[in-house]
Each structure stands twice: as C-alpha cells, then as structure tokens.
Design a protein around this motif. Structure first.
Motif, mmCIF file in Angstrom:
data_model
loop_
_atom_site.group_PDB
_atom_site.id
_atom_site.type_symbol
_atom_site.label_atom_id
_atom_site.label_comp_id
_atom_site.label_asym_id
_atom_site.label_seq_id
_atom_site.Cartn_x
_atom_site.Cartn_y
_atom_site.Cartn_z
ATOM 1 N N PRO A 79 19.451 -76.579 73.506
ATOM 2 C CA PRO A 79 20.115 -75.481 74.218
ATOM 3 C C PRO A 79 20.368 -74.338 73.244
ATOM 4 C CG PRO A 79 21.682 -77.250 73.777
ATOM 5 C CD PRO A 79 20.344 -77.739 73.304
ATOM 6 N N VAL A 80 20.189 -73.133 73.736
ATOM 7 C CA VAL A 80 20.337 -71.923 72.909
ATOM 8 C C VAL A 80 21.406 -71.043 73.536
ATOM 9 C CG1 VAL A 80 19.156 -69.755 72.322
ATOM 10 C CG2 VAL A 80 17.968 -71.931 72.019
ATOM 11 N N ARG A 81 22.245 -70.464 72.726
ATOM 12 C CA ARG A 81 23.154 -69.414 73.207
ATOM 13 C C ARG A 81 23.018 -68.242 72.247
ATOM 14 N NH1 ARG A 81 29.107 -70.955 72.949
ATOM 15 N NH2 ARG A 81 28.678 -72.243 74.772
ATOM 16 N N ILE A 82 22.667 -67.085 72.788
ATOM 17 C CA ILE A 82 22.542 -65.891 71.940
ATOM 18 C C ILE A 82 23.890 -65.173 71.948
ATOM 19 C CG2 ILE A 82 21.251 -63.780 71.469
ATOM 20 C CD1 ILE A 82 19.519 -66.371 71.404
ATOM 21 N N PRO A 83 24.544 -65.107 70.789
ATOM 22 C CA PRO A 83 25.873 -64.477 70.758
ATOM 23 C C PRO A 83 25.787 -62.990 71.075
ATOM 24 C CG PRO A 83 25.451 -65.755 68.746
ATOM 25 C CD PRO A 83 24.148 -65.640 69.480
ATOM 26 N N GLU A 84 26.936 -62.429 71.427
ATOM 27 C CA GLU A 84 26.988 -60.977 71.596
ATOM 28 C C GLU A 84 26.717 -60.315 70.250
ATOM 29 O OE1 GLU A 84 29.988 -59.331 74.030
ATOM 30 O OE2 GLU A 84 29.969 -61.024 75.416
ATOM 31 N N GLU A 85 26.217 -59.085 70.328
ATOM 32 C CA GLU A 85 25.817 -58.306 69.147
ATOM 33 C C GLU A 85 24.653 -58.943 68.387
ATOM 34 O OE1 GLU A 85 29.342 -57.207 66.945
ATOM 35 O OE2 GLU A 85 30.359 -56.787 68.824
ATOM 36 N N ARG A 86 23.878 -59.746 69.112
ATOM 37 C CA ARG A 86 22.701 -60.364 68.515
ATOM 38 C C ARG A 86 21.525 -60.282 69.479
ATOM 39 N NH1 ARG A 86 25.718 -59.978 65.095
ATOM 40 N NH2 ARG A 86 26.255 -61.366 63.379
ATOM 41 N N ILE A 87 20.322 -60.351 68.922
ATOM 42 C CA ILE A 87 19.086 -60.537 69.688
ATOM 43 C C ILE A 87 18.354 -61.701 69.028
ATOM 44 C CG2 ILE A 87 17.862 -58.809 68.273
ATOM 45 C CD1 ILE A 87 16.211 -58.072 70.713
ATOM 46 N N GLY A 88 17.697 -62.526 69.839
ATOM 47 C CA GLY A 88 16.990 -63.675 69.286
ATOM 48 C C GLY A 88 15.483 -63.487 69.352
ATOM 49 N N PHE A 89 14.825 -64.002 68.330
ATOM 50 C CA PHE A 89 13.358 -64.051 68.308
ATOM 51 C C PHE A 89 12.957 -65.472 67.955
ATOM 52 C CE2 PHE A 89 14.469 -59.735 66.851
ATOM 53 C CZ PHE A 89 13.871 -58.995 67.855
ATOM 54 N N VAL A 90 11.976 -65.996 68.683
ATOM 55 C CA VAL A 90 11.422 -67.305 68.352
ATOM 56 C C VAL A 90 10.010 -67.094 67.841
ATOM 57 C CG1 VAL A 90 10.633 -69.499 69.317
ATOM 58 C CG2 VAL A 90 12.887 -68.612 69.924
ATOM 59 N N LEU A 91 9.759 -67.645 66.682
ATOM 60 C CA LEU A 91 8.448 -67.502 66.039
ATOM 61 C C LEU A 91 7.805 -68.879 65.926
ATOM 62 C CD1 LEU A 91 9.716 -65.113 63.251
ATOM 63 C CD2 LEU A 91 8.377 -64.498 65.244
ATOM 64 N N PRO A 92 6.473 -68.926 65.931
ATOM 65 C CA PRO A 92 5.829 -70.234 65.806
ATOM 66 C C PRO A 92 6.001 -70.797 64.402
ATOM 67 C CG PRO A 92 4.191 -68.490 65.759
ATOM 68 C CD PRO A 92 5.505 -67.831 66.061
ATOM 69 N N ARG A 93 6.050 -72.091 64.323
ATOM 70 C CA ARG A 93 6.042 -72.726 63.002
ATOM 71 C C ARG A 93 4.680 -72.455 62.373
ATOM 72 N NH1 ARG A 93 7.111 -79.118 62.097
ATOM 73 N NH2 ARG A 93 7.095 -79.005 59.826
ATOM 74 N N SER A 94 4.652 -72.155 61.097
ATOM 75 C CA SER A 94 3.372 -71.719 60.504
ATOM 76 C C SER A 94 2.332 -72.825 60.545
ATOM 77 C CB SER A 94 3.572 -71.176 59.094
ATOM 78 O OG SER A 94 3.499 -72.190 58.139
ATOM 79 N N THR A 95 2.769 -74.081 60.587
ATOM 80 C CA THR A 95 1.786 -75.178 60.673
ATOM 81 C C THR A 95 0.975 -75.077 61.961
ATOM 82 O OG1 THR A 95 3.189 -76.557 59.307
ATOM 83 C CG2 THR A 95 1.519 -77.698 60.594
#
Ligand SMILES: O=c1ccn([C@H]2C[C@H](O)[C@@H](COP(=O)(O)OP(=O)(O)OP(=O)(O)O)O2)c(=O)[nH]1
Length: 157
Positions: A79-95
């Motif tokens: 589960p993910v919660r993005i706090p206020e005053e934040r933006i989230g980015f999900v990047l692939p694992r380099s593998t």
C-alpha cells in the motif's frame, strides 16, 4: 528536492506497508510484484469516463511468472500513501532494464492512497517470482492544488 529512502519508507509504513530491509534503498523504497494480469478485452478512455478492461490473472508456474515477450499489468505488493507536499514517481528496477524489460508508470498524486498498478513491458521473455522487487518509489517535494480524489482513491486497501 527528493526525500531520503528512510522518509519514503516512513510514508509507506504509515500506510500499512510491511517492508523488509532489502526494500529500503538510499533514495526510495522498492515495490514488489503481487500479481500479473493480461487484459482480455479493450479498455476505454473517453472524454468524461474511463474503464479498466477485464483481465486474466496469471498463475505462477513452479513459483515463477513465466512471461513471454509482451505487455502485462502488474499490481504492486505494498500500500502506498503519497503525503501532502509530495509527488511520487515509480521507476523500474534496473535489473528489469538489463533484461530488456521495463515498467511504464504515471504520476502518483499527493493524497493518493492505495495499492497501485503499472504496465510491465517484457521486451524479452522473463521469469519473475511473486513478491520479487521490481520497482522503486521515490518522493519529491511538490506544490499541488488539492489532493487526489479520483476513482482509484483507496483502491485495494
Ligand atoms: O503508474 C501509476 C501511477 C499512478 N498510480 C496511482 C496513483 C495515482 O494518484 C492514481 C491515479 O493516477 P492518474 O491520475 O494518472 O490516473 P487517471 O487515469 O488520470 O485517473 P483519475 O481520472 O482518477 O485522475 O493511480 C498507479 O497506480 N500507477
């Protein structure tokens, strides 16, 4: 300015994520794969409405998703919660990239809470264990107008 991995971990733990040490990275937190799906019909993106297509959940074979080259939808394990005053980015694992595969992800809005999904693009056949780390969430400081209030709010919590 991006948050430290420890701050990202604290945000996820506040949302109920149960993280192990391997997930804690210097600049973010690794997300695992909980399920892999193949759409079975067209989805819909309209001017006012949208609909996520029906999908078939893939079953691991002998403890692994054995994916042919192609495009899949993955559900993350945390589960993910993005706090206020934040933006989230999900990047692939380099593998994944080193194996000719990647994740395509969108913006994770301030205030969003839920178990999200992404697109797994297998440019070459790959085997992935359920629960394996496939992605990394990072959080950056961001101004925003309101918080996320769409249909995916609270999904799968
Ligand atoms: O790769 C991603 C990116 C975002 N999200 C989550 C967090 C985000 O806050 C929410 C909605 O994303 P977005 O706003 O891009 O989706 P939308 O299709 O525009 O939905 P809405 O109309 O509800 O904004 O989905 C994911 O699960 N996967």
């Amino acid at each position: 300015m991006f948050d430290s991995g420890a701050a990202v971990a604290a945000a996820l733990e506040a949302a109920g994520a149960d993280l192990d040490d391997a997930q804690r990275q210097p600049n973010g937190v690794d997300l695992t794969v909980d399920a892999v799906f193949e759409p079975t019909e067209p989805g819909f993106v309209g001017r006012d409405e949208k609909r996520v297509a029906e999908r078939r959940e893939l079953e691991p074979e002998e403890g692994r998703y054995r994916l042919d080259r192609g495009t899949y939808v993955v559900r993350y394990g945390e589960p993910v919660r993005i706090p206020e005053e934040r933006i989230g980015f999900v990047l692939p694992r380099s593998t994944l990239l080193r194996n000719a595969c990647t994740l395509d992800t969108a913006v994770w809005d301030a205030g969003y809470e839920g178990v999200g999904e992404g697109r797994l693009d297998a440019g070459h056949a790959i085997e992935i264990e359920p629960g394996a780390r496939i992605a990394q969430l990072v959080l950056a400081e961001a101004d925003h107008h309101g918080t996320y209030d769409g249909v995916y709010q609270g999904e799968r919590l």
